[in-house]
Design a protein around this motif. Sequence first.
Motif, PDB file in Angstrom:
ATOM      1  N   SER A 251       0.807  -1.228   0.000  1.00 36.54           N
ATOM      2  CA  SER A 251       0.000   0.000   0.000  1.00 36.54           C
ATOM      3  C   SER A 251       0.841   1.280   0.000  1.00 36.54           C
ATOM      4  O   SER A 251       0.469   2.251  -0.653  1.00 36.54           O
ATOM      5  CB  SER A 251      -0.991  -0.001   1.156  1.00 36.54           C
ATOM      6  N   LEU A 279     -17.877   2.174   5.345  1.00 34.99           N
ATOM      7  CA  LEU A 279     -17.006   3.224   4.781  1.00 34.99           C
ATOM      8  C   LEU A 279     -17.831   4.454   4.425  1.00 34.99           C
ATOM      9  O   LEU A 279     -17.466   5.590   4.724  1.00 34.99           O
ATOM     10  CB  LEU A 279     -16.330   2.719   3.511  1.00 34.99           C
ATOM     11  N   ILE A 292      -9.622   3.199  -1.854  1.00 36.44           N
ATOM     12  CA  ILE A 292      -9.209   1.822  -1.504  1.00 36.44           C
ATOM     13  C   ILE A 292      -7.916   1.510  -2.254  1.00 36.44           C
ATOM     14  O   ILE A 292      -7.864   1.564  -3.482  1.00 36.44           O
ATOM     15  CB  ILE A 292     -10.312   0.807  -1.855  1.00 36.44           C
ATOM     16  N   GLY A 295      -6.581  -4.757  -0.858  1.00 41.54           N
ATOM     17  CA  GLY A 295      -7.338  -5.464   0.160  1.00 41.54           C
ATOM     18  C   GLY A 295      -7.839  -6.803  -0.298  1.00 41.54           C
ATOM     19  O   GLY A 295      -7.598  -7.236  -1.428  1.00 41.54           O
ATOM     20  N   ILE A 308      -8.884  -4.270   4.266  1.00 42.09           N
ATOM     21  CA  ILE A 308      -8.533  -3.350   3.184  1.00 42.09           C
ATOM     22  C   ILE A 308      -7.681  -2.214   3.728  1.00 42.09           C
ATOM     23  O   ILE A 308      -7.771  -1.858   4.901  1.00 42.09           O
ATOM     24  CB  ILE A 308      -9.793  -2.761   2.487  1.00 42.09           C
ATOM     25  N   THR A 309      -6.831  -1.716   2.849  1.00 41.70           N
ATOM     26  CA  THR A 309      -6.056  -0.533   3.216  1.00 41.70           C
ATOM     27  C   THR A 309      -6.639   0.637   2.426  1.00 41.70           C
ATOM     28  O   THR A 309      -6.810   0.541   1.199  1.00 41.70           O
ATOM     29  CB  THR A 309      -4.564  -0.723   2.888  1.00 41.70           C
ATOM     30  N   VAL A 310      -6.988   1.691   3.150  1.00 44.62           N
ATOM     31  CA  VAL A 310      -7.591   2.858   2.495  1.00 44.62           C
ATOM     32  C   VAL A 310      -6.738   4.089   2.778  1.00 44.62           C
ATOM     33  O   VAL A 310      -6.041   4.159   3.798  1.00 44.62           O
ATOM     34  CB  VAL A 310      -9.034   3.119   2.993  1.00 44.62           C
TER      35      VAL A 310
END
Length: 338
Positions: A251, A279, A292, A295, A308-310
Amino acid sequence: MIDIEHVSKHYVVDGIAVPALSDVSLRVEQGEVFGIIGVSGAGKSTLVRTLNLLERPDSGRVLVDGSDITLFSKTQLRSYRRKTGMIFQHFNLIGAKTVAENVRFPLKLTGEYTTAEIEQRVDELLELVELSGHRDKYPAQLSGGQKQRVGIARALANRPKLLLCDEATSALDPQTTQSILHLLLDINRRFGLTIVLITHEMDVIRAVCDRVAVLDQGVLVEQGRVAEVLLHPQHALTRALVQESCPQGESAKISARLNLPGPLLRLTFLGAITHQPVLQRIAAAFALGFNIIEGVIGHIKETPYGQITVQVIGAVPDLARLEAAFGEHSVRCELVQP
Ligand SMILES: Nc1ncnc2c1ncn2[C@@H]1O[C@H](COP(=O)(O)OP(=O)(O)OP(=O)(O)O)[C@@H](O)[C@H]1O
Protein backbone atom coordinates in the motif's frame (compact mmCIF):
# COMPACT_ATOMS: atom_id res chain seq x y z
CA MET A 1 -10.06 -33.93 23.82
CA ILE A 2 -6.37 -34.02 22.84
CA ASP A 3 -3.61 -32.42 24.88
CA ILE A 4 -0.13 -32.51 23.48
CA GLU A 5 2.14 -31.61 26.37
CA HIS A 6 5.79 -30.66 25.91
CA VAL A 7 6.34 -33.14 23.09
CA SER A 8 9.83 -33.38 21.62
CA LYS A 9 11.09 -35.74 18.95
CA HIS A 10 14.33 -36.15 17.04
CA TYR A 11 15.51 -38.48 14.32
CA VAL A 12 19.03 -39.81 13.96
CA VAL A 13 20.46 -39.45 10.47
CA ASP A 14 24.00 -40.78 9.86
CA GLY A 15 24.61 -40.74 13.61
CA ILE A 16 23.53 -37.11 13.90
CA ALA A 17 20.43 -36.04 15.84
CA VAL A 18 17.95 -34.09 13.70
CA PRO A 19 15.37 -32.30 15.88
CA ALA A 20 11.85 -32.56 14.45
CA LEU A 21 9.71 -31.27 17.35
CA SER A 22 10.86 -29.14 20.28
CA ASP A 23 8.67 -28.86 23.34
CA VAL A 24 5.36 -28.61 21.48
CA SER A 25 2.20 -28.14 23.53
CA LEU A 26 -1.30 -27.66 22.16
CA ARG A 27 -4.91 -28.61 22.82
CA VAL A 28 -7.47 -29.80 20.30
CA GLU A 29 -11.09 -29.52 21.40
CA GLN A 30 -13.73 -32.15 20.74
CA GLY A 31 -15.51 -31.59 17.41
CA GLU A 32 -13.25 -28.88 16.04
CA VAL A 33 -11.17 -28.76 12.89
CA PHE A 34 -7.65 -27.96 14.01
CA GLY A 35 -5.01 -27.02 11.45
CA ILE A 36 -1.25 -27.26 11.75
CA ILE A 37 0.61 -25.19 9.19
CA GLY A 38 4.28 -24.79 8.40
CA VAL A 39 6.76 -24.97 5.56
CA SER A 40 8.42 -28.19 4.42
CA GLY A 41 10.46 -29.83 7.18
CA ALA A 42 8.73 -27.89 9.97
CA GLY A 43 7.71 -31.12 11.71
CA LYS A 44 4.02 -31.20 10.74
CA SER A 45 3.92 -34.86 9.71
CA THR A 46 5.89 -35.86 12.76
CA LEU A 47 3.48 -33.97 15.00
CA VAL A 48 0.32 -35.41 13.47
CA ARG A 49 1.84 -38.89 13.57
CA THR A 50 2.44 -38.59 17.31
CA LEU A 51 -1.36 -38.49 17.64
CA ASN A 52 -1.65 -42.14 16.65
CA LEU A 53 1.88 -43.05 17.72
CA LEU A 54 3.09 -43.77 14.21
CA GLU A 55 5.87 -41.63 15.70
CA ARG A 56 6.57 -41.99 19.40
CA PRO A 57 7.69 -38.78 21.15
CA ASP A 58 11.09 -38.80 22.87
CA SER A 59 9.52 -36.89 25.74
CA GLY A 60 6.23 -35.26 26.63
CA ARG A 61 2.71 -36.64 26.83
CA VAL A 62 -0.12 -37.10 24.34
CA LEU A 63 -3.38 -37.14 26.28
CA VAL A 64 -6.58 -38.23 24.58
CA ASP A 65 -9.66 -37.79 26.74
CA GLY A 66 -7.29 -37.59 29.70
CA SER A 67 -5.36 -40.84 28.97
CA ASP A 68 -1.71 -40.71 27.96
CA ILE A 69 -1.57 -42.79 24.78
CA THR A 70 2.23 -43.14 25.05
CA LEU A 71 1.56 -45.42 28.04
CA PHE A 72 -1.02 -47.60 26.28
CA SER A 73 -0.49 -51.36 26.07
CA LYS A 74 -0.47 -52.95 22.60
CA THR A 75 -4.14 -53.91 22.97
CA GLN A 76 -5.16 -50.43 24.12
CA LEU A 77 -3.19 -48.87 21.27
CA ARG A 78 -4.82 -51.16 18.71
CA SER A 79 -8.28 -50.23 19.89
CA TYR A 80 -7.37 -46.51 20.05
CA ARG A 81 -6.00 -46.61 16.49
CA ARG A 82 -9.22 -48.18 15.30
CA LYS A 83 -10.99 -45.04 16.53
CA THR A 84 -8.46 -42.76 14.87
CA GLY A 85 -8.72 -42.52 11.08
CA MET A 86 -5.97 -41.12 8.90
CA ILE A 87 -5.78 -39.90 5.32
CA PHE A 88 -2.61 -39.19 3.39
CA GLN A 89 -1.28 -36.96 0.65
CA HIS A 90 -0.69 -39.94 -1.66
CA PHE A 91 -3.83 -41.76 -0.53
CA ASN A 92 -2.02 -45.03 0.47
CA LEU A 93 -4.68 -47.24 -1.11
CA ILE A 94 -4.03 -50.90 -1.82
CA GLY A 95 -3.55 -50.96 -5.59
CA ALA A 96 -4.51 -54.63 -6.01
CA LYS A 97 -7.86 -54.13 -4.24
CA THR A 98 -10.99 -52.52 -5.64
CA VAL A 99 -12.59 -49.43 -4.12
CA ALA A 100 -15.05 -51.56 -2.13
CA GLU A 101 -12.29 -53.93 -0.99
CA ASN A 102 -10.14 -51.03 0.21
CA VAL A 103 -13.03 -49.74 2.32
CA ARG A 104 -13.97 -53.23 3.50
CA PHE A 105 -10.41 -53.98 4.64
CA PRO A 106 -10.35 -52.14 8.02
CA LEU A 107 -13.82 -53.48 8.84
CA LYS A 108 -12.71 -57.08 8.26
CA LEU A 109 -9.55 -56.51 10.30
CA THR A 110 -11.55 -55.88 13.45
CA GLY A 111 -13.18 -59.32 13.25
CA GLU A 112 -16.20 -57.79 14.95
CA TYR A 113 -18.75 -57.55 12.15
CA THR A 114 -20.79 -60.04 10.21
CA THR A 115 -20.47 -60.10 6.43
CA ALA A 116 -23.88 -58.44 6.09
CA GLU A 117 -22.89 -55.65 8.51
CA ILE A 118 -19.65 -55.10 6.60
CA GLU A 119 -21.44 -54.89 3.26
CA GLN A 120 -24.01 -52.45 4.63
CA ARG A 121 -21.28 -50.24 6.07
CA VAL A 122 -19.29 -50.31 2.80
CA ASP A 123 -22.44 -49.24 0.91
CA GLU A 124 -23.08 -46.41 3.39
CA LEU A 125 -19.49 -45.18 3.19
CA LEU A 126 -19.36 -45.27 -0.60
CA GLU A 127 -22.60 -43.32 -0.72
CA LEU A 128 -21.21 -40.77 1.75
CA VAL A 129 -18.16 -40.11 -0.45
CA GLU A 130 -20.25 -40.35 -3.65
CA LEU A 131 -18.42 -43.31 -5.10
CA SER A 132 -21.20 -45.92 -5.19
CA GLY A 133 -20.87 -46.15 -8.94
CA HIS A 134 -17.13 -46.88 -8.74
CA ARG A 135 -17.07 -49.70 -6.19
CA ASP A 136 -15.49 -52.29 -8.49
CA LYS A 137 -12.80 -50.06 -9.94
CA TYR A 138 -9.14 -50.25 -8.95
CA PRO A 139 -7.27 -47.20 -7.61
CA ALA A 140 -5.35 -46.84 -10.87
CA GLN A 141 -8.67 -46.25 -12.65
CA LEU A 142 -9.60 -43.31 -10.40
CA SER A 143 -8.78 -39.60 -10.39
CA GLY A 144 -6.80 -38.11 -7.48
CA GLY A 145 -9.95 -36.70 -5.90
CA GLN A 146 -11.74 -40.04 -6.20
CA LYS A 147 -8.75 -41.81 -4.64
CA GLN A 148 -8.85 -39.42 -1.70
CA ARG A 149 -12.58 -40.10 -1.33
CA VAL A 150 -11.77 -43.80 -1.04
CA GLY A 151 -9.12 -42.86 1.55
CA ILE A 152 -11.74 -40.91 3.49
CA ALA A 153 -14.29 -43.75 3.31
CA ARG A 154 -11.66 -46.20 4.53
CA ALA A 155 -10.58 -43.87 7.34
CA LEU A 156 -14.20 -43.53 8.51
CA ALA A 157 -14.99 -47.23 8.30
CA ASN A 158 -14.74 -47.93 12.03
CA ARG A 159 -16.55 -44.73 13.03
CA PRO A 160 -13.49 -42.94 14.40
CA LYS A 161 -13.69 -40.07 16.88
CA LEU A 162 -10.63 -38.42 15.39
CA LEU A 163 -9.52 -37.99 11.79
CA LEU A 164 -5.91 -37.10 11.01
CA CYS A 165 -5.26 -35.55 7.61
CA ASP A 166 -1.63 -35.49 6.46
CA GLU A 167 -1.50 -32.99 3.55
CA ALA A 168 -4.69 -34.61 2.26
CA THR A 169 -5.23 -32.13 -0.57
CA SER A 170 -1.64 -31.30 -1.54
CA ALA A 171 -1.63 -33.63 -4.54
CA LEU A 172 -4.96 -32.31 -5.86
CA ASP A 173 -5.89 -29.48 -8.21
CA PRO A 174 -7.66 -26.43 -6.68
CA GLN A 175 -11.17 -27.48 -7.67
CA THR A 176 -10.75 -31.04 -6.38
CA THR A 177 -9.16 -29.62 -3.23
CA GLN A 178 -12.32 -27.59 -2.63
CA SER A 179 -14.57 -30.62 -3.05
CA ILE A 180 -12.47 -32.72 -0.65
CA LEU A 181 -12.43 -29.87 1.89
CA HIS A 182 -16.22 -29.60 1.61
CA LEU A 183 -16.53 -33.31 2.22
CA LEU A 184 -14.30 -33.07 5.31
CA LEU A 185 -16.37 -30.18 6.67
CA ASP A 186 -19.58 -32.06 6.01
CA ILE A 187 -18.24 -35.10 7.89
CA ASN A 188 -17.06 -32.89 10.75
CA ARG A 189 -20.53 -31.38 11.11
CA ARG A 190 -22.64 -34.46 10.53
CA PHE A 191 -20.73 -36.80 12.81
CA GLY A 192 -19.11 -34.32 15.20
CA LEU A 193 -15.78 -35.81 14.16
CA THR A 194 -12.69 -34.03 15.45
CA ILE A 195 -10.27 -33.33 12.59
CA VAL A 196 -6.59 -32.49 12.83
CA LEU A 197 -5.12 -31.54 9.50
CA ILE A 198 -1.69 -30.48 8.43
CA THR A 199 -1.00 -28.34 5.43
CA HIS A 200 1.45 -25.83 4.05
CA GLU A 201 -1.39 -23.79 2.51
CA MET A 202 -3.14 -20.98 4.39
CA ASP A 203 -6.08 -21.31 1.97
CA VAL A 204 -6.81 -24.77 3.36
CA ILE A 205 -6.70 -23.41 6.92
CA ARG A 206 -9.00 -20.54 5.96
CA ALA A 207 -11.51 -22.85 4.26
CA VAL A 208 -12.06 -25.42 6.99
CA CYS A 209 -10.25 -24.85 10.27
CA ASP A 210 -11.56 -23.40 13.52
CA ARG A 211 -8.14 -22.99 15.09
CA VAL A 212 -4.60 -23.18 13.80
CA ALA A 213 -1.09 -23.74 15.10
CA VAL A 214 1.99 -22.57 13.22
CA LEU A 215 5.11 -24.75 13.33
CA ASP A 216 8.54 -23.42 12.48
CA GLN A 217 11.51 -25.80 12.60
CA GLY A 218 9.82 -27.99 15.16
CA VAL A 219 8.76 -25.09 17.37
CA LEU A 220 5.14 -24.01 17.76
CA VAL A 221 5.41 -20.27 17.20
CA GLU A 222 1.78 -19.17 17.14
CA GLN A 223 -1.67 -20.60 17.69
CA GLY A 224 -5.20 -19.31 17.99
CA ARG A 225 -8.54 -18.92 16.25
CA VAL A 226 -8.09 -18.82 12.49
CA ALA A 227 -9.61 -15.34 12.13
CA GLU A 228 -7.23 -13.87 14.72
CA VAL A 229 -4.12 -15.58 13.34
CA LEU A 230 -4.98 -14.81 9.74
CA LEU A 231 -5.97 -11.19 10.23
CA HIS A 232 -3.40 -10.29 12.86
CA PRO A 233 -0.45 -12.64 12.44
CA GLN A 234 2.21 -12.08 15.08
CA HIS A 235 5.14 -14.24 14.01
CA ALA A 236 7.21 -13.49 10.89
CA LEU A 237 6.54 -16.96 9.45
CA THR A 238 2.79 -16.61 9.96
CA ARG A 239 2.90 -13.22 8.24
CA ALA A 240 4.80 -14.78 5.33
CA LEU A 241 2.27 -17.63 5.02
CA VAL A 242 -0.65 -15.18 5.08
CA GLN A 243 1.07 -12.95 2.56
CA GLU A 244 1.68 -15.92 0.26
CA SER A 245 -2.03 -16.71 0.13
CA CYS A 246 -3.29 -13.09 -0.04
CA PRO A 247 -0.55 -10.79 -1.20
CA GLN A 248 -0.89 -7.41 0.52
CA GLY A 249 1.58 -4.94 1.96
CA GLU A 250 2.26 -2.84 -1.13
CA SER A 251 0.00 0.00 0.00
CA ALA A 252 2.79 2.46 0.77
CA LYS A 253 4.26 1.95 -2.73
CA ILE A 254 0.84 2.19 -4.37
CA SER A 255 -0.07 5.40 -2.58
CA ALA A 256 3.33 6.93 -3.46
CA ARG A 257 2.64 6.11 -7.09
CA LEU A 258 -0.79 7.70 -6.87
CA ASN A 259 0.90 10.72 -5.33
CA LEU A 260 -2.04 11.50 -3.05
CA PRO A 261 -1.58 12.97 0.40
CA GLY A 262 -3.40 11.40 3.36
CA PRO A 263 -2.75 8.70 5.90
CA LEU A 264 -3.18 5.00 5.17
CA LEU A 265 -5.47 2.98 7.39
CA ARG A 266 -5.90 -0.76 7.50
CA LEU A 267 -9.49 -1.75 8.21
CA THR A 268 -10.43 -5.25 9.31
CA PHE A 269 -14.01 -6.49 9.04
CA LEU A 270 -15.23 -9.79 10.43
CA GLY A 271 -18.76 -11.15 10.19
CA ALA A 272 -21.89 -9.55 8.74
CA ILE A 273 -20.41 -6.04 9.03
CA THR A 274 -18.12 -6.95 6.10
CA HIS A 275 -20.97 -6.37 3.66
CA GLN A 276 -22.39 -3.22 5.22
CA PRO A 277 -21.73 0.34 4.05
CA VAL A 278 -19.46 1.29 6.96
CA LEU A 279 -17.01 3.22 4.78
CA GLN A 280 -19.82 5.29 3.35
CA ARG A 281 -21.25 6.03 6.81
CA ILE A 282 -17.91 7.14 8.24
CA ALA A 283 -17.12 9.15 5.12
CA ALA A 284 -20.45 10.98 5.49
CA ALA A 285 -20.05 11.55 9.23
CA PHE A 286 -16.57 13.03 8.87
CA ALA A 287 -17.01 14.61 5.41
CA LEU A 288 -14.11 12.52 4.06
CA GLY A 289 -13.32 10.32 1.13
CA PHE A 290 -11.58 6.94 1.18
CA ASN A 291 -9.41 5.62 -1.60
CA ILE A 292 -9.21 1.82 -1.50
CA ILE A 293 -5.55 1.01 -2.10
CA GLU A 294 -5.52 -2.78 -1.70
CA GLY A 295 -7.34 -5.46 0.16
CA VAL A 296 -9.05 -8.79 0.33
CA ILE A 297 -12.66 -9.80 0.90
CA GLY A 298 -13.48 -13.44 1.47
CA HIS A 299 -14.56 -16.05 3.96
CA ILE A 300 -12.89 -17.68 6.91
CA LYS A 301 -14.77 -20.97 6.99
CA GLU A 302 -18.26 -19.50 6.52
CA THR A 303 -17.64 -16.15 8.20
CA PRO A 304 -17.22 -13.22 5.82
CA TYR A 305 -14.19 -11.05 6.38
CA GLY A 306 -12.40 -8.20 4.74
CA GLN A 307 -9.10 -6.45 5.24
CA ILE A 308 -8.53 -3.35 3.18
CA THR A 309 -6.06 -0.53 3.22
CA VAL A 310 -7.59 2.86 2.50
CA GLN A 311 -6.15 6.31 2.08
CA VAL A 312 -8.00 9.09 3.82
CA ILE A 313 -8.84 11.89 1.41
CA GLY A 314 -9.80 15.34 2.65
CA ALA A 315 -9.29 17.23 5.91
CA VAL A 316 -8.08 14.45 8.15
CA PRO A 317 -9.70 14.50 11.56
CA ASP A 318 -8.15 13.36 14.79
CA LEU A 319 -7.25 9.75 13.96
CA ALA A 320 -8.28 8.55 17.42
CA ARG A 321 -11.84 9.78 16.68
CA LEU A 322 -11.80 8.01 13.33
CA GLU A 323 -10.57 4.78 14.94
CA ALA A 324 -13.28 5.06 17.59
CA ALA A 325 -15.94 5.59 14.91
CA PHE A 326 -14.84 2.46 13.04
CA GLY A 327 -14.68 0.67 16.40
CA GLU A 328 -18.35 1.47 16.99
CA HIS A 329 -19.09 -0.58 13.88
CA SER A 330 -16.77 -3.36 15.18
CA VAL A 331 -14.29 -2.56 12.43
CA ARG A 332 -10.67 -2.61 13.56
CA CYS A 333 -8.75 0.42 12.30
CA GLU A 334 -4.96 0.63 12.38
CA LEU A 335 -2.70 3.35 11.09
CA VAL A 336 -0.36 1.93 8.42
CA GLN A 337 1.28 5.20 7.39
CA PRO A 338 0.68 8.70 8.79
N1 LIG B 1 11.98 -40.89 9.23
C1 LIG B 1 12.81 -39.84 9.33
N2 LIG B 1 14.14 -40.03 9.48
C2 LIG B 1 14.96 -38.98 9.61
N3 LIG B 1 14.58 -37.69 9.60
C3 LIG B 1 13.28 -37.44 9.43
C4 LIG B 1 12.32 -38.50 9.29
N4 LIG B 1 11.10 -37.94 9.16
C5 LIG B 1 11.28 -36.61 9.20
N5 LIG B 1 12.58 -36.31 9.38
C6 LIG B 1 13.14 -34.96 9.53
O1 LIG B 1 12.42 -34.32 10.59
C7 LIG B 1 12.11 -32.98 10.26
C8 LIG B 1 10.61 -32.77 10.24
O2 LIG B 1 10.05 -33.55 9.21
P1 LIG B 1 8.48 -33.65 8.92
O3 LIG B 1 8.29 -34.62 7.78
O4 LIG B 1 7.77 -33.93 10.18
O5 LIG B 1 8.16 -32.16 8.44
P2 LIG B 1 6.95 -31.62 7.57
O6 LIG B 1 6.65 -30.27 8.08
O7 LIG B 1 5.84 -32.62 7.58
O8 LIG B 1 7.58 -31.53 6.13
P3 LIG B 1 6.89 -31.82 4.69
O9 LIG B 1 5.82 -30.79 4.54
O10 LIG B 1 8.04 -31.64 3.72
O11 LIG B 1 6.39 -33.23 4.75
C9 LIG B 1 12.78 -32.71 8.91
O12 LIG B 1 14.06 -32.18 9.17
C10 LIG B 1 12.90 -34.09 8.31
O13 LIG B 1 14.00 -34.16 7.42
